[in-house]
Write a protein that holds these residues in place. Structure first.
Motif, PDB file in Angstrom:
ATOM      1  N   PRO A  55       0.822  -1.216   0.000  1.00  0.00           N
ATOM      2  CA  PRO A  55       0.000   0.000   0.000  1.00  0.00           C
ATOM      3  C   PRO A  55       0.856   1.266   0.000  1.00  0.00           C
ATOM      4  N   LEU A  56       0.255   2.345  -0.531  1.00  0.00           N
ATOM      5  CA  LEU A  56       0.890   3.657  -0.545  1.00  0.00           C
ATOM      6  C   LEU A  56      -0.028   4.626   0.172  1.00  0.00           C
ATOM      7  N   THR A  57       0.505   5.309   1.191  1.00  0.00           N
ATOM      8  CA  THR A  57      -0.242   6.341   1.903  1.00  0.00           C
ATOM      9  C   THR A  57       0.403   7.679   1.600  1.00  0.00           C
ATOM     10  N   ASN A  58      -0.400   8.596   1.053  1.00  0.00           N
ATOM     11  CA  ASN A  58       0.092   9.935   0.753  1.00  0.00           C
ATOM     12  C   ASN A  58      -0.496  10.913   1.765  1.00  0.00           C
ATOM     13  N   ARG A  59       0.396  11.530   2.553  1.00  0.00           N
ATOM     14  CA  ARG A  59      -0.002  12.569   3.500  1.00  0.00           C
ATOM     15  C   ARG A  59       0.550  13.923   3.074  1.00  0.00           C
ATOM     16  N   GLY A  60       1.362  13.923   2.013  1.00  0.00           N
ATOM     17  CA  GLY A  60       2.020  15.132   1.517  1.00  0.00           C
ATOM     18  C   GLY A  60       1.566  15.467   0.124  1.00  0.00           C
ATOM     19  N   ASN A  61       2.544  15.530  -0.798  1.00  0.00           N
ATOM     20  CA  ASN A  61       2.270  15.890  -2.182  1.00  0.00           C
ATOM     21  C   ASN A  61       2.857  14.813  -3.084  1.00  0.00           C
ATOM     22  N   LEU A  62       2.025  14.210  -3.918  1.00  0.00           N
ATOM     23  CA  LEU A  62       2.461  13.224  -4.894  1.00  0.00           C
ATOM     24  C   LEU A  62       2.273  13.867  -6.264  1.00  0.00           C
ATOM     25  N   VAL A  63       3.371  14.005  -7.019  1.00  0.00           N
ATOM     26  CA  VAL A  63       3.336  14.670  -8.317  1.00  0.00           C
ATOM     27  C   VAL A  63       3.686  13.672  -9.404  1.00  0.00           C
ATOM     28  N   MET A  64       2.802  13.583 -10.403  1.00  0.00           N
ATOM     29  CA  MET A  64       3.092  12.821 -11.615  1.00  0.00           C
ATOM     30  C   MET A  64       3.320  13.868 -12.699  1.00  0.00           C
ATOM     31  N   GLY A  65       4.559  13.980 -13.189  1.00  0.00           N
ATOM     32  CA  GLY A  65       4.882  15.061 -14.115  1.00  0.00           C
ATOM     33  C   GLY A  65       5.862  14.641 -15.180  1.00  0.00           C
ATOM     34  N   GLY A  66       6.447  15.635 -15.842  1.00  0.00           N
ATOM     35  CA  GLY A  66       7.432  15.409 -16.890  1.00  0.00           C
ATOM     36  C   GLY A  66       6.823  15.467 -18.273  1.00  0.00           C
TER      37      GLY A  66
ATOM     38  N   ALA B 228      -3.806  15.970   1.895  1.00  0.00           N
ATOM     39  CA  ALA B 228      -2.780  15.562   0.935  1.00  0.00           C
ATOM     40  C   ALA B 228      -3.243  15.897  -0.482  1.00  0.00           C
ATOM     41  N   VAL B 229      -2.260  15.998  -1.409  1.00  0.00           N
ATOM     42  CA  VAL B 229      -2.561  16.381  -2.788  1.00  0.00           C
ATOM     43  C   VAL B 229      -1.857  15.430  -3.754  1.00  0.00           C
ATOM     44  N   ILE B 230      -2.593  15.006  -4.768  1.00  0.00           N
ATOM     45  CA  ILE B 230      -2.015  14.306  -5.913  1.00  0.00           C
ATOM     46  C   ILE B 230      -2.179  15.233  -7.100  1.00  0.00           C
ATOM     47  N   ASP B 231      -1.057  15.566  -7.758  1.00  0.00           N
ATOM     48  CA  ASP B 231      -1.077  16.428  -8.938  1.00  0.00           C
ATOM     49  C   ASP B 231      -0.696  15.613 -10.164  1.00  0.00           C
ATOM     50  N   ALA B 232      -1.643  15.451 -11.089  1.00  0.00           N
ATOM     51  CA  ALA B 232      -1.337  14.900 -12.407  1.00  0.00           C
ATOM     52  C   ALA B 232      -0.987  16.114 -13.252  1.00  0.00           C
ATOM     53  N   ALA B 233       0.295  16.457 -13.256  1.00  0.00           N
ATOM     54  CA  ALA B 233       0.771  17.737 -13.775  1.00  0.00           C
ATOM     55  C   ALA B 233       0.850  17.759 -15.299  1.00  0.00           C
ATOM     56  N   ILE B 234       1.050  18.959 -15.843  1.00  0.00           N
ATOM     57  CA  ILE B 234       1.123  19.197 -17.277  1.00  0.00           C
ATOM     58  C   ILE B 234       2.166  18.283 -17.911  1.00  0.00           C
ATOM     59  N   GLY B 235       1.831  17.729 -19.062  1.00  0.00           N
ATOM     60  CA  GLY B 235       2.725  16.835 -19.785  1.00  0.00           C
ATOM     61  C   GLY B 235       1.926  15.689 -20.364  1.00  0.00           C
ATOM     62  N   GLY B 236       2.550  14.527 -20.469  1.00  0.00           N
ATOM     63  CA  GLY B 236       1.924  13.361 -21.084  1.00  0.00           C
ATOM     64  C   GLY B 236       0.850  12.737 -20.223  1.00  0.00           C
ATOM     65  N   LEU B 237       0.338  11.602 -20.684  1.00  0.00           N
ATOM     66  CA  LEU B 237      -0.716  10.883 -19.988  1.00  0.00           C
ATOM     67  C   LEU B 237      -0.215  10.384 -18.637  1.00  0.00           C
ATOM     68  N   ARG B 238      -1.024  10.535 -17.618  1.00  0.00           N
ATOM     69  CA  ARG B 238      -0.739  10.022 -16.280  1.00  0.00           C
ATOM     70  C   ARG B 238      -1.685   8.850 -16.028  1.00  0.00           C
ATOM     71  N   THR B 239      -1.118   7.723 -15.601  1.00  0.00           N
ATOM     72  CA  THR B 239      -1.914   6.522 -15.369  1.00  0.00           C
ATOM     73  C   THR B 239      -1.658   6.020 -13.959  1.00  0.00           C
ATOM     74  N   MET B 240      -2.744   5.717 -13.241  1.00  0.00           N
ATOM     75  CA  MET B 240      -2.634   5.119 -11.915  1.00  0.00           C
ATOM     76  C   MET B 240      -3.353   3.775 -11.941  1.00  0.00           C
TER      77      MET B 240
END
Length: 181
Positions: A35-46, A64-76
């Motif tokens: 498992p993954l617990t995010n209490r901070g900032n998780l950024v998917m970028g590039g 907590a924040v998950i940012d699917a940032a500007i750029g290509g496709l982000r997949t979870m």
């Protein structure tokens, strides 16, 4: 992380922490075998695409924040339990896909760029229950290809909500939009 990283066991990104998954031109993949617990900032970028695969739950805690940032496709490829905020700014959007799981959103999802696609990778039943808030900005899409329950909270659609051949059950909360629903 480099382009193909694996973490064996669970991972906690603490308050004030930043976990970055950066897609290079050829893309990147991260596998967490627990498992993954995010209490901070998780950024998917590039510039390239980036993929996060978690064998276990991805818990995005309140604050907590998950940012699917500007750029290509982000997949979870995850079982999502969002109690915090997810911002979709990626040009190609964010795909949340994992078969046979029950996704939960009691937080906030903002589709400000690209699209949000809720899908599954096989015919195994998959569900998404929303009791939080989802905003789909003008000219943006939310595509639902999993069984969806609107149990509370608000879905506000200024763009388009597309529902595939799945069950969409509205048992609570509100669904607002001027067109495209």
């Amino acid at each position: 992380f480099n382009n193909l990283s694996t973490i064996n066991g669970s991972l906690i990104n603490e308050v004030g922490g930043s976990l970055q998954i950066i897609g290079a031109s050829q893309g990147s993949a991260r596998l967490i075998s627990g498992p993954l617990t995010n209490r901070g900032n998780l950024v998917m970028g590039g510039l390239g695409s980036s993929t996060l695969t978690v064998s276990g739950e991805l818990l995005n805690e309140a604050g907590a924040v998950i940012d699917a940032a500007i750029g290509g496709l982000r997949t979870m490829n995850v079982e999502l339990n969002n109690q915090g905020t997810i911002n979709v700014d990626a040009t190609s959007g964010l795909d949340i896909r994992q078969s046979g799981v029950a996704h939960i959103n009691s937080g906030e999802i903002n589709v400000l760029g690209g699209r949000l696609h809720l899908s599954r990778s096989s015919s195994t039943p998959t569900s998404f229950t929303n009791s939080g808030d989802i905003l789909v900005a003008d000219t943006r899409d939310m595509i639902v290809n999993v069984d969806f329950q609107q149990a509370g909270g608000t879905i506000t659609v200024a763009g388009t909500l597309r529902i595939g051949n799945v069950t969409f059950d509205h048992t609570g909360g509100s669904l607002n939009g001027q067109s495209g629903i």
